[in-house]
Every structure is written in structure tokens, then in C-alpha cells.
Design a protein around this motif. Structure first.
Motif, PDB file in Angstrom:
ATOM      1  N   HIS A 155       0.819  -1.216   0.000  1.00 42.58           N
ATOM      2  CA  HIS A 155       0.000   0.000   0.000  1.00 42.58           C
ATOM      3  C   HIS A 155       0.849   1.262   0.000  1.00 42.58           C
ATOM      4  CE1 HIS A 155      -3.769  -2.147   0.494  1.00 42.58           C
ATOM      5  NE2 HIS A 155      -3.212  -2.861   1.450  1.00 42.58           N
TER       6      HIS A 155
ATOM      7  N   LEU B 111      -0.369   5.168  -0.171  1.00 41.86           N
ATOM      8  CA  LEU B 111      -0.777   5.829   1.061  1.00 41.86           C
ATOM      9  C   LEU B 111       0.412   6.503   1.753  1.00 41.86           C
ATOM     10  CD1 LEU B 111      -3.302   3.133   2.381  1.00 41.86           C
ATOM     11  CD2 LEU B 111      -3.825   5.327   1.291  1.00 41.86           C
TER      12      LEU B 111
ATOM     13  N   ARG C 224      -5.683   3.250   5.524  1.00 41.68           N
ATOM     14  CA  ARG C 224      -6.331   4.422   4.925  1.00 41.68           C
ATOM     15  C   ARG C 224      -6.510   5.537   5.948  1.00 41.68           C
ATOM     16  NH1 ARG C 224     -11.580   1.619   2.110  1.00 41.68           N
ATOM     17  NH2 ARG C 224     -10.612   0.806   0.190  1.00 41.68           N
TER      18      ARG C 224
ATOM     19  N   LEU D   3     -10.089  10.751   0.669  1.00 42.81           N
ATOM     20  CA  LEU D   3      -9.773   9.332   0.519  1.00 42.81           C
ATOM     21  C   LEU D   3     -10.775   8.700  -0.434  1.00 42.81           C
ATOM     22  CD1 LEU D   3      -8.051   6.897   1.554  1.00 42.81           C
ATOM     23  CD2 LEU D   3      -9.874   6.501   3.208  1.00 42.81           C
TER      24      LEU D   3
ATOM     25  N   HIS E 268      -5.627   6.951  -2.327  1.00 41.69           N
ATOM     26  CA  HIS E 268      -6.265   5.655  -2.571  1.00 41.69           C
ATOM     27  C   HIS E 268      -5.347   4.529  -2.112  1.00 41.69           C
ATOM     28  CE1 HIS E 268      -3.671   5.158  -6.087  1.00 41.69           C
ATOM     29  NE2 HIS E 268      -4.142   6.278  -6.615  1.00 41.69           N
ATOM     30  N   ASP E 269      -5.866   3.308  -2.102  1.00 42.09           N
ATOM     31  CA  ASP E 269      -5.172   2.160  -1.513  1.00 42.09           C
ATOM     32  C   ASP E 269      -3.825   1.840  -2.141  1.00 42.09           C
ATOM     33  OD1 ASP E 269      -7.436   1.934  -0.017  1.00 42.09           O
ATOM     34  OD2 ASP E 269      -8.020  -0.053  -0.729  1.00 42.09           O
TER      35      ASP E 269
ATOM     36  N   SER F 265     -13.752  11.938   3.329  1.00 40.72           N
ATOM     37  CA  SER F 265     -13.833  10.603   2.724  1.00 40.72           C
ATOM     38  C   SER F 265     -15.035  10.540   1.792  1.00 40.72           C
ATOM     39  CB  SER F 265     -13.936   9.526   3.808  1.00 40.72           C
ATOM     40  OG  SER F 265     -12.787   9.513   4.627  1.00 40.72           O
TER      41      SER F 265
END
Length: 362
Positions: free
Chosen positions: A9, A219, A261, A235, A215-216, A278
Motif C-alpha cells: 500500500h 498511502l 487508509r 480518501l 487511494h489504496d 472521505s
């Protein structure tokens, strides 16, 4: 090193890990840097051959349809996932993946080989099983590693798990003599995935004031540098695995990602000195960006996978609303990916050339 979930990530960046390893150990760190390179190689290879991911998704849908209609396959699949096949080593690894969300690289190869060639289960279902449970589950590494074991990545060259090898490297803990198919042929080649294509060029920031969307796939917002003020950080809710069912959302892997996240959003808010949000979908991103008073949303470039697909749709929504989406690619990827067109060892031979720029490669 067990750093793979954080690398997956980009809570840690590849450049950061490679620099630290080299600083601590010098040339002795080459093997560790190679392992980081494998992850980059898979991403670069898939980026230039995205049709392979499409083949995997189509194969997975076919396999899931078979599960719905073939009772024998469904029973064998559930036994494999639950570790009830009667093959001790395989069953132990299946339970370990679910319980610990990690498996040693050699065990992953043995597991995949037994799944494909001894249990005769669709490889796509095995890849999906890994992706749902491994903390470091990555679209490129996972898809292409399973294809490699099956003999699809390098046609005709497959990986067969052998009882002697398992006994030797588990130091006698497992000895599946007579239980494995050690003479199976590789899987037949699948449909042509389409021609090689050059990875898309990254965008450049145009406005002086932007909103940053995490985003994933990346990070690590603190390491981004661009000549613009950040008016807000948000996010993006799409998962890197593409899973949106309730069962997948309640796994340790999903919870790890959710915590990552939240941590990244908190860090980004503090680093850039702005509010965090978010937004739940593309329309919400558009409303959030407008509330931030910007005309440009900046995000990290996402390699082939669900997030990349979702960002294409998001770009359309923003464009309809008069805003732009800018996808920035890290130097590490831009330097490495062009060399990932054939096998890893050619990629590795080129590594010193692009690692020379490691000091500045984010």
C-alpha cells in the motif's frame, strides 16, 4: 522482512526500503533489493500488458459460474479453502493464510502448484483466495505469480511442487510423498491478451491550488512534492482488490487496509495543514473538490486493477463538472517499468541503470 503489506500500500515506498537496506548493508543488500524489484517488475509487466488482467477477471467469472453449477467442484473448492483436502502441508498452509494472513514465498508457490496440478482447481479461484486473505495481496504480483506457476506467464514452463523439495525445505515437518501429481503438464495457453503497449505517461499538476485524493495503491502522501497548495485531502473509497461484498469487508486484510487508509488520511491532513474528507463516490468527490474551491484533483497514478478502472470513471465525472483529475506517477515506477517487458532477469540486469537515480526516486 515482513514489510510486504506496508510496501503493497506504499505506507513505505520501494525507494525508501531499498535506500535503507543499501545504507545498512551495502552490496550485501542486493538480494533484498531484488525482492523489492520483483514487486515492481510484476506491476510494470502488467501495466504494459493489461489484457492479461482482463483474462484473469473473465476466467474468475467463469470459475465462479462453475461453482454455482458443479457440486463436485464446489465441494473440492471449499475443502481446499478450509484446509480439508487430506494433504497435510497444503491444509496447514490454507489454515495459515486465513489465520495469519501471510505465507512464506516458497509455501505460496507450493500451495499454488498443488491447487492447480494436484487438486485440479481453477487457478483463478486460488488467486482470488489469496487476494482476499493476504495482507500483502497485490493485483499484479498475485495474478502473474499464479500464472507463472500454471505455465501461462512463460508458456510451457510451469512450477511443480515436489514432495522431496517440500520435505527438505520444511526440514521434515511435511513429507507429502505419493500425494502430489509431480508429472502434470502445464496449463494450455489462454486467449491472446493483446499486444504490448507503452505505459501511459503521467500527468503534470497545472493549477496552483489543488485537492489531493488518496487511494489504496499509494498511502504515502508526505513524499509527494508538487508546486501547488493543497486545499484539502480526501480518501477514495474504491478497494484495490475490487471486493465490495460484506464477507470480504470483514477480513483481517480488509481491516488492515481500512486502518492504513485512516492513518494515511490523518498524516496527510497534518502534513498539508488542511481538512480531511472521505467522499463515498464520484459525485461526492466532485462536490468535495468544489467545496475546496479547486479546479484540479491530484491523485497517485494507479497501476492496472480496480482502482485504475475507477479513476477513469472518476475523471469523466469530474470533467463533466468542469474539473480535472491529475494522476502523478512516482519516479521509481517511471524509471523501472519500461524494463519489465520480458523476464525478471533481464529486468534485474537493467536495475543498476535505474537504481542510480534512487536518491531522487520516490
Amino acid at each position: 522482512s515482513r514489510l510486504s503489506p506496508w510496501l503493497r500500500h506504499r505506507l513505505l515506498t520501494e525507494a525508501e526500503v531499498a535506500r535503507a537496506a543499501f545504507a545498512a548493508h551495502g552490496e550485501v543488500a542486493a538480494k533484498s533489493i531484488d525482492e523489492v524489484g520483483w514487486r515492481t517488475y510484476w506491476k510494470g509487466w502488467l501495466e504494459q500488458r493489461p489484457g492479461v488482467y482482463d483474462l484473469y477477471r473473465a476466467g474468475l467469472r467463469r470459475a465462479e459460474n462453475r461453482l454455482a453449477t458443479e457440486a463436485g467442484l464446489r465441494r473440492a473448492f471449499h475443502d481446499a479453502c478450509a484446509g480439508n483436502t487430506g494433504i497435510d502441508c497444503f491444509d496447514s498452509w490454507a489454515r495459515e493464510i486465513v489465520a495469519r494472513n501471510y505465507l512464506h514465498n516458497h509455501a505460496r508457490m507450493w500451495f499454488a502448484s498443488i491447487w492447480i496440478f494436484t487438486l485440479r482447481l481453477p487457478w483463478e479461484l486460488g488467486a482470488d483466495f489469496f487476494l482476499r486473505h493476504l495482507l500483502d495481496g497485490d493485483i499484479a504480483s498475485n495474478t502473474l505469480s499464479w500464472r507463472w506457476v500454471a505455465g501461462l506467464h512463460t508458456p510451457g514452463k510451469h512450477y511443480l511442487a515436489r514432495a522431496e523439495n517440500i520435505r527438505k525445505y520444511t526440514r521434515g515437518r511435511f513429507d507429502p510423498a505419493g500425494e502430489l501429481d509431480e508429472r502434470a503438464a502445464s496449463l494450455p495457453a489462454d486467449a491472446a491478451p493483446g499486444p504490448w503497449q507503452r505505459a501511459a505517461e503521467p500527468d503534470a499538476v497545472r493549477e496552483r491550488r489543488v485537492a489531493l485524493l488518496l487511494h489504496d495503491e499509494d498511502l504515502h502522501p508526505e513524499s509527494w512534492t508538487f508546486a501547488a497548495d493543497v486545499a484539502g485531502v480526501g480518501l477514495w473509497g474504491c478497494a484495490a482488490t475490487g471486493f465490495d461484498d460484506g464477507a470480504a469487508a470483514d477480513t483481517p486484510a480488509a481491516r488492515f487496509t481500512a486502518e492504513a487508509r485512516a492513518d494515511a488520511l490523518h498524516r496527510a491532513s497534518g502534513h498539508f495543514g488542511c481538512d480531511a474528507a472521505s467522499p463515498a463516490d464520484a459525485a461526492a468527490v466532485l462536490a468535495w473538490a468544489r467545496a475546496c474551491g479547486v479546479r484540479e484533483v491530484v491523485t497517485a497514478y494507479a497501476p492496472v486493477g480496480p482502482i485504475a478502472d475507477s479513476l477513469v470513471a472518476l475523471a469523466g465525472t469530474l470533467a463533466d463538472g468542469g474539473l480535472s483529475l491529475t494522476r502523478l506517477r512516482r519516479d521509481w515506477d517511471s524509471l523501472a517499468w519500461p524494463h519489465a517487458k520480458s523476464g525478471f532477469f533481464r529486468f534485474r540486469a537493467a536495475m543498476p541503470r535505474w537504481l542510480d537515480g534512487i536518491a531522487g526516486a520516490g
